[in-house]
Design an enzyme around this catalytic site. Structure first.
Site, PDB file in Angstrom:
ATOM      1  N   CYS A  43       0.829  -1.212   0.000  1.00  0.00           N
ATOM      2  CA  CYS A  43       0.000   0.000   0.000  1.00  0.00           C
ATOM      3  C   CYS A  43       0.862   1.261   0.000  1.00  0.00           C
ATOM      4  O   CYS A  43       0.672   2.165  -0.807  1.00  0.00           O
ATOM      5  CB  CYS A  43      -0.928  -0.023   1.221  1.00  0.00           C
ATOM      6  SG  CYS A  43      -1.803   1.524   1.453  1.00  0.00           S
ATOM      7  N   CYS A  48      -1.534   1.656  -3.066  1.00  0.00           N
ATOM      8  CA  CYS A  48      -2.532   2.722  -2.901  1.00  0.00           C
ATOM      9  C   CYS A  48      -1.949   4.139  -2.881  1.00  0.00           C
ATOM     10  O   CYS A  48      -2.435   5.027  -3.594  1.00  0.00           O
ATOM     11  CB  CYS A  48      -3.304   2.559  -1.595  1.00  0.00           C
ATOM     12  SG  CYS A  48      -3.412   0.890  -0.960  1.00  0.00           S
ATOM     13  N   LYS A  51       0.052   5.308  -6.023  1.00  0.00           N
ATOM     14  CA  LYS A  51      -0.927   5.322  -7.119  1.00  0.00           C
ATOM     15  C   LYS A  51      -1.837   6.536  -7.033  1.00  0.00           C
ATOM     16  O   LYS A  51      -2.045   7.250  -8.006  1.00  0.00           O
ATOM     17  CB  LYS A  51      -1.764   4.043  -7.055  1.00  0.00           C
ATOM     18  CG  LYS A  51      -2.920   4.056  -8.027  1.00  0.00           C
ATOM     19  CD  LYS A  51      -4.001   3.093  -7.642  1.00  0.00           C
ATOM     20  CE  LYS A  51      -4.841   3.588  -6.488  1.00  0.00           C
ATOM     21  NZ  LYS A  51      -5.789   2.573  -5.997  1.00  0.00           N
ATOM     22  N   TYR A 179      -9.161  -3.400 -11.608  1.00  0.00           N
ATOM     23  CA  TYR A 179      -9.056  -2.011 -11.151  1.00  0.00           C
ATOM     24  C   TYR A 179      -7.649  -1.447 -11.292  1.00  0.00           C
ATOM     25  O   TYR A 179      -7.480  -0.277 -11.646  1.00  0.00           O
ATOM     26  CB  TYR A 179      -9.641  -1.837  -9.737  1.00  0.00           C
ATOM     27  CG  TYR A 179      -8.707  -2.145  -8.590  1.00  0.00           C
ATOM     28  CD1 TYR A 179      -7.976  -1.140  -7.979  1.00  0.00           C
ATOM     29  CD2 TYR A 179      -8.565  -3.435  -8.086  1.00  0.00           C
ATOM     30  CE1 TYR A 179      -7.125  -1.405  -6.912  1.00  0.00           C
ATOM     31  CE2 TYR A 179      -7.737  -3.714  -7.027  1.00  0.00           C
ATOM     32  CZ  TYR A 179      -7.015  -2.690  -6.440  1.00  0.00           C
ATOM     33  OH  TYR A 179      -6.167  -2.963  -5.396  1.00  0.00           O
ATOM     34  N   GLU A 183      -6.915   1.785 -13.555  1.00  0.00           N
ATOM     35  CA  GLU A 183      -6.384   2.999 -12.918  1.00  0.00           C
ATOM     36  C   GLU A 183      -5.123   3.470 -13.645  1.00  0.00           C
ATOM     37  O   GLU A 183      -4.961   4.678 -13.909  1.00  0.00           O
ATOM     38  CB  GLU A 183      -6.100   2.737 -11.438  1.00  0.00           C
ATOM     39  CG  GLU A 183      -7.382   2.613 -10.632  1.00  0.00           C
ATOM     40  CD  GLU A 183      -7.174   2.298  -9.157  1.00  0.00           C
ATOM     41  OE1 GLU A 183      -8.087   2.547  -8.373  1.00  0.00           O
ATOM     42  OE2 GLU A 183      -6.091   1.780  -8.783  1.00  0.00           O
ATOM     43  N   HIS A 436     -27.453  21.189  -0.926  1.00  0.00           N
ATOM     44  CA  HIS A 436     -27.477  21.790  -2.252  1.00  0.00           C
ATOM     45  C   HIS A 436     -26.497  22.960  -2.357  1.00  0.00           C
ATOM     46  O   HIS A 436     -26.379  23.715  -1.396  1.00  0.00           O
ATOM     47  CB  HIS A 436     -28.900  22.297  -2.528  1.00  0.00           C
ATOM     48  CG  HIS A 436     -29.065  22.836  -3.916  1.00  0.00           C
ATOM     49  ND1 HIS A 436     -29.099  22.028  -5.021  1.00  0.00           N
ATOM     50  CD2 HIS A 436     -29.188  24.118  -4.350  1.00  0.00           C
ATOM     51  CE1 HIS A 436     -29.247  22.784  -6.099  1.00  0.00           C
ATOM     52  NE2 HIS A 436     -29.292  24.046  -5.718  1.00  0.00           N
ATOM     53  N   GLU A 441     -26.356  15.059  -3.433  1.00  0.00           N
ATOM     54  CA  GLU A 441     -27.752  15.310  -3.050  1.00  0.00           C
ATOM     55  C   GLU A 441     -28.702  14.428  -3.867  1.00  0.00           C
ATOM     56  O   GLU A 441     -29.797  14.101  -3.436  1.00  0.00           O
ATOM     57  CB  GLU A 441     -28.127  16.786  -3.186  1.00  0.00           C
ATOM     58  CG  GLU A 441     -28.164  17.318  -4.603  1.00  0.00           C
ATOM     59  CD  GLU A 441     -28.579  18.795  -4.656  1.00  0.00           C
ATOM     60  OE1 GLU A 441     -29.631  19.138  -4.097  1.00  0.00           O
ATOM     61  OE2 GLU A 441     -27.831  19.599  -5.266  1.00  0.00           O
TER      62      GLU A 441
HETATM   63  C1  LIG Z   1      -1.047  -0.886  -7.631  1.00  0.00           C
HETATM   64  C2  LIG Z   1      -1.892  -1.206  -6.421  1.00  0.00           C
HETATM   65  C3  LIG Z   1      -2.845  -0.314  -6.025  1.00  0.00           C
HETATM   66  C4  LIG Z   1      -3.640  -0.585  -4.917  1.00  0.00           C
HETATM   67  N1  LIG Z   1      -4.586   0.324  -4.546  1.00  0.00           N
HETATM   68  C5  LIG Z   1      -5.350   0.109  -3.456  1.00  0.00           C
HETATM   69  C6  LIG Z   1      -6.306   1.069  -3.030  1.00  0.00           C
HETATM   70  O1  LIG Z   1      -6.504   2.123  -3.661  1.00  0.00           O
HETATM   71  N2  LIG Z   1      -7.019   0.817  -1.908  1.00  0.00           N
HETATM   72  C7  LIG Z   1      -6.847  -0.337  -1.183  1.00  0.00           C
HETATM   73  O2  LIG Z   1      -7.504  -0.511  -0.149  1.00  0.00           O
HETATM   74  N3  LIG Z   1      -5.953  -1.276  -1.575  1.00  0.00           N
HETATM   75  C8  LIG Z   1      -5.209  -1.079  -2.687  1.00  0.00           C
HETATM   76  N4  LIG Z   1      -4.268  -2.015  -3.071  1.00  0.00           N
HETATM   77  C9  LIG Z   1      -4.184  -3.284  -2.317  1.00  0.00           C
HETATM   78  C10 LIG Z   1      -3.376  -3.104  -1.022  1.00  0.00           C
HETATM   79  O3  LIG Z   1      -2.118  -2.543  -1.315  1.00  0.00           O
HETATM   80  C11 LIG Z   1      -3.218  -4.443  -0.329  1.00  0.00           C
HETATM   81  O4  LIG Z   1      -4.497  -5.012  -0.148  1.00  0.00           O
HETATM   82  C12 LIG Z   1      -2.532  -4.322   1.030  1.00  0.00           C
HETATM   83  O5  LIG Z   1      -1.276  -3.721   0.912  1.00  0.00           O
HETATM   84  C13 LIG Z   1      -2.399  -5.699   1.673  1.00  0.00           C
HETATM   85  O6  LIG Z   1      -1.693  -5.609   2.861  1.00  0.00           O
HETATM   86  P1  LIG Z   1      -0.917  -6.880   3.433  1.00  0.00           P
HETATM   87  O7  LIG Z   1      -0.506  -6.521   4.811  1.00  0.00           O
HETATM   88  O8  LIG Z   1      -1.722  -8.094   3.244  1.00  0.00           O
HETATM   89  O9  LIG Z   1       0.341  -7.070   2.502  1.00  0.00           O
HETATM   90  P2  LIG Z   1       1.413  -6.079   1.908  1.00  0.00           P
HETATM   91  O10 LIG Z   1       1.081  -4.662   2.179  1.00  0.00           O
HETATM   92  O11 LIG Z   1       1.613  -6.498   0.509  1.00  0.00           O
HETATM   93  O12 LIG Z   1       2.713  -6.393   2.758  1.00  0.00           O
HETATM   94  C14 LIG Z   1       3.357  -7.629   2.688  1.00  0.00           C
HETATM   95  C15 LIG Z   1       4.823  -7.413   2.982  1.00  0.00           C
HETATM   96  O13 LIG Z   1       5.426  -8.666   3.230  1.00  0.00           O
HETATM   97  C16 LIG Z   1       6.731  -8.653   2.697  1.00  0.00           C
HETATM   98  N5  LIG Z   1       7.133 -10.055   2.550  1.00  0.00           N
HETATM   99  C17 LIG Z   1       6.582 -10.978   1.730  1.00  0.00           C
HETATM  100  N6  LIG Z   1       7.147 -12.174   1.933  1.00  0.00           N
HETATM  101  C18 LIG Z   1       8.086 -12.002   2.908  1.00  0.00           C
HETATM  102  C19 LIG Z   1       8.996 -12.873   3.565  1.00  0.00           C
HETATM  103  N7  LIG Z   1       9.037 -14.177   3.290  1.00  0.00           N
HETATM  104  N8  LIG Z   1       9.822 -12.362   4.508  1.00  0.00           N
HETATM  105  C20 LIG Z   1       9.783 -11.039   4.807  1.00  0.00           C
HETATM  106  N9  LIG Z   1       8.934 -10.172   4.224  1.00  0.00           N
HETATM  107  C21 LIG Z   1       8.096 -10.654   3.299  1.00  0.00           C
HETATM  108  C22 LIG Z   1       6.575  -7.886   1.396  1.00  0.00           C
HETATM  109  O14 LIG Z   1       7.815  -7.361   0.959  1.00  0.00           O
HETATM  110  C23 LIG Z   1       5.587  -6.807   1.806  1.00  0.00           C
HETATM  111  O15 LIG Z   1       6.249  -5.637   2.231  1.00  0.00           O
HETATM  112  C24 LIG Z   1      -3.453  -1.788  -4.182  1.00  0.00           C
HETATM  113  C25 LIG Z   1      -2.473  -2.694  -4.581  1.00  0.00           C
HETATM  114  C26 LIG Z   1      -1.706  -2.414  -5.700  1.00  0.00           C
HETATM  115  C27 LIG Z   1      -0.649  -3.410  -6.119  1.00  0.00           C
END
Ligand SMILES: Cc1cc2nc3c(=O)[nH]c(=O)nc-3n(C[C@H](O)[C@H](O)[C@H](O)COP(=O)(O)OP(=O)(O)OC[C@H]3O[C@@H](n4cnc5c(N)ncnc54)[C@H](O)[C@@H]3O)c2cc1C
Length: 463
Positions: A43, A48, A51, A179, A183, A436, A441
């Site tokens: 994110c 997010c 973006k 999406y 986007e 308004h 609205e």
């Molecule tokens: C381009 C894009 C736009 C998006 N826009 C939106 C939006 O507008 N609104 C919204 O709500 N969501 C959006 N999302 C989705 C959102 O980013 C994810 O749903 C959210 O980040 C998920 O969080 P998470 O904690 O599951 O994983 P992540 O935030 O992906 O974090 C996982 C972390 O784990 C780390 N990792 C993975 N494996 C290992 C390992 N074995 N050892 C150590 N570290 C590891 C990764 O490097 C990463 O930093 C978007 C996603 C993308 C790709």
């Protein structure tokens, strides 16, 4: 004193992992977190946040043009991609620092390396030999772009690379119309890039209400985006000017860049989970119960790794619920009803609740629709349109879905979500005073039920 090195070891410092680690540490638990890329996760680092900043950047071109009709004049308007990317990355760095400090302040130990699971209570770090023991493991490893397997697929970039391009491409072919693809199509089109979208289905944005899909497709076409449905990429070849993209329908498109926006898969491969009996589902998603517990009692998983609702606020809420369940003795099952969602195209979508097609599967519904030019367009002359739709249960009068395409649709959907969560009826909407002049609205002034056009009798026979 516990027999383990830690009470909780979190793998992945993204939205879900950071929230769970911080909350558990604030309860006095001994917590560590491993991150293999950058603290903040998708994110903050490549999702997010950057973006949305690019979305803002891409909208100014149109707004500057609109301003002329409001009396502003100027010459030599120019756009500098590297300046935008540099400023976006500066903000990403700031947030990366802020997340790191949050963990530090809460007393969470950080390991900037890859972690894998070696047992129900064991974690291995890539940069050291000593295994770590922990009472609980939280898998919060997120998702990663999935690429289709076509000749030349090594030339694809994903959304990850779009945040780091060293030059704005003249043209881009985007495969996929979810999406993220739409986007980026909108961002690039707003910055003057020649955009072609390739999608094997009939219409963009599968899963959203059909009216929203049609409205955004029409608006993007009006902005010059070439949306090619019912086709696919057959191969990609590099040539002097960039790439030649061959389609399955026989057409060929030259492009400076080719982006795959063909979905994301849970980031669980090589994590060691299957070796110790943690059940994995489709595409490697971690199978969990309503409390985010895996098939092993000591291992939980949250966020995109579980492929439930892949959104930042959901991952954060799941991380919070995990801590309440495991460390506060307050079992908290997740509630996925009425999650508001936006698609930050231009125009943007804001939506909450059931789309018409999904609603009709289980309910008898009344539909209310409104479509009009926003006030600012009356002066700017821009061909923009606002579309609003309410899906109402005809039996109970409950509003099942609120859908919008137009300015500030995301902000409006967030507020509409509160009323839907409270079980608001159409009568409640109607009895709410309008504000308004505003776009929203219209949500409280729609009185006329929408009727599908009646087929003309005998028209089939005549044809
Ligand atoms: C381009 C894009 C736009 C998006 N826009 C939106 C939006 O507008 N609104 C919204 O709500 N969501 C959006 N999302 C989705 C959102 O980013 C994810 O749903 C959210 O980040 C998920 O969080 P998470 O904690 O599951 O994983 P992540 O935030 O992906 O974090 C996982 C972390 O784990 C780390 N990792 C993975 N494996 C290992 C390992 N074995 N050892 C150590 N570290 C590891 C990764 O490097 C990463 O930093 C978007 C996603 C993308 C790709």
């Amino acid at each position: 004193m516990s027999e383990y090195d830690y009470d909780l070891f979190v793998i992945g410092a993204g939205s879900g992992g950071v929230r769970a680690a911080r909350l558990a540490a604030q309860l006095g638990k001994r917590v560590a977190i491993a991150e293999e890329y950058r603290i903040g996760g998708t994110c903050v680092i490549r999702g997010c946040v950057p973006k949305k900043l690019l979305v803002y950047g891409s909208r100014y071109g149109g707004e500057i043009e609109d301003a002329r009709a409001f009396g502003w004049s100027y010459e030599n308007v120019q756009f500098d991609w590297l300046k935008l990317i540099h400023n976006v990355q500066r903000e990403v760095d700031r947030l990366n620092g802020a997340y790191t400090r949050t963990l530090e302040k809460a007393g969470v130990e950080r390991f900037l390396t890859r972690a894998t699971v070696a047992g129900p209570h064991n974690v291995t770090l890539a940069d050291r030999h000593t295994p770590i023991t922990t009472e609980y493991i939280l898998v919060a490893t997120g998702g990663t772009p999935a690429f289709p397997n076509v000749p030349g697929s090594e030339h694809f970039i994903s959304s990850n690379e779009c945040f780091q391009l060293d030059a704005l491409p003249e043209s881009i072919v985007i495969l996929g119309a979810g999406y993220i693809g739409m986007e980026f199509a909108s961002i690039f089109a707003g910055l003057g890039v020649d955009v072609t979208v390739i999608y094997r289905g009939d219409q963009i944005l599968r899963g959203f209400d059909m009216d929203l899909r049609d409205e955004v497709a029409e608006a993007l076409r009006d902005r010059g985006v070439d949306l090619r449905m019912n086709t696919n990429i057959a191969s990609i070849e590099k040539d002097e000017g960039g790439f030649r993209v061959a389609l399955t329908d026989g057409d060929e498109i030259p492009a400076s860049r080719v982006m795959a926006a063909t979905g994301r898969r849970p980031n669980t491969s090589g994590l060691g989970l299957e070796n110790i009996g943690v059940e994995l589902g489709k595409n490697g998603r971690v199978v969990v119960d309503a409390y985010s517990k895996t098939s092993l009692d000591s291992i939980y998983a949250v966020g995109d790794a579980t492929d439930r609702a892949n959104l930042t606020p959901v991952a954060i809420r799941e991380g919070t619920a995990f801590v309440e369940t495991v460390f506060e003795g307050l079992p908290k099952a997740m509630d996925y009803s009425f999650i508001p969602t936006a698609v930050f195209t231009e125009p943007e979508i804001g939506t909450v609740g059931l789309g018409e097609e999904d609603a009709r599967e289980k309910h008898s519904v009344d539909i209310y629709k409104a479509s009009f030019r926003p006030m600012r367009a009356t002066i700017s002359g821009r061909g923009e349109k606002v579309f609003l739709k309410l899906v109402v249960d005809a039996g109970t009068d409950k509003v099942l879905g609120v859908h919008m395409v137009g300015p500030d649709a995301a902000e409006i959907a967030q507020m509409a979500a509160i009323s839907l969560k409270l079980g608001a009826t159409k009568t409640n909407f109607d009895s709410t005073m309008a504000l308004h002049p505003s776009v929203a609205e219209e949500l409280v002034t729609m009185r006329q039920k929408w009727e599908p056009p009646t087929p003309i009798k005998g028209s089939d026979a005549a044809a």
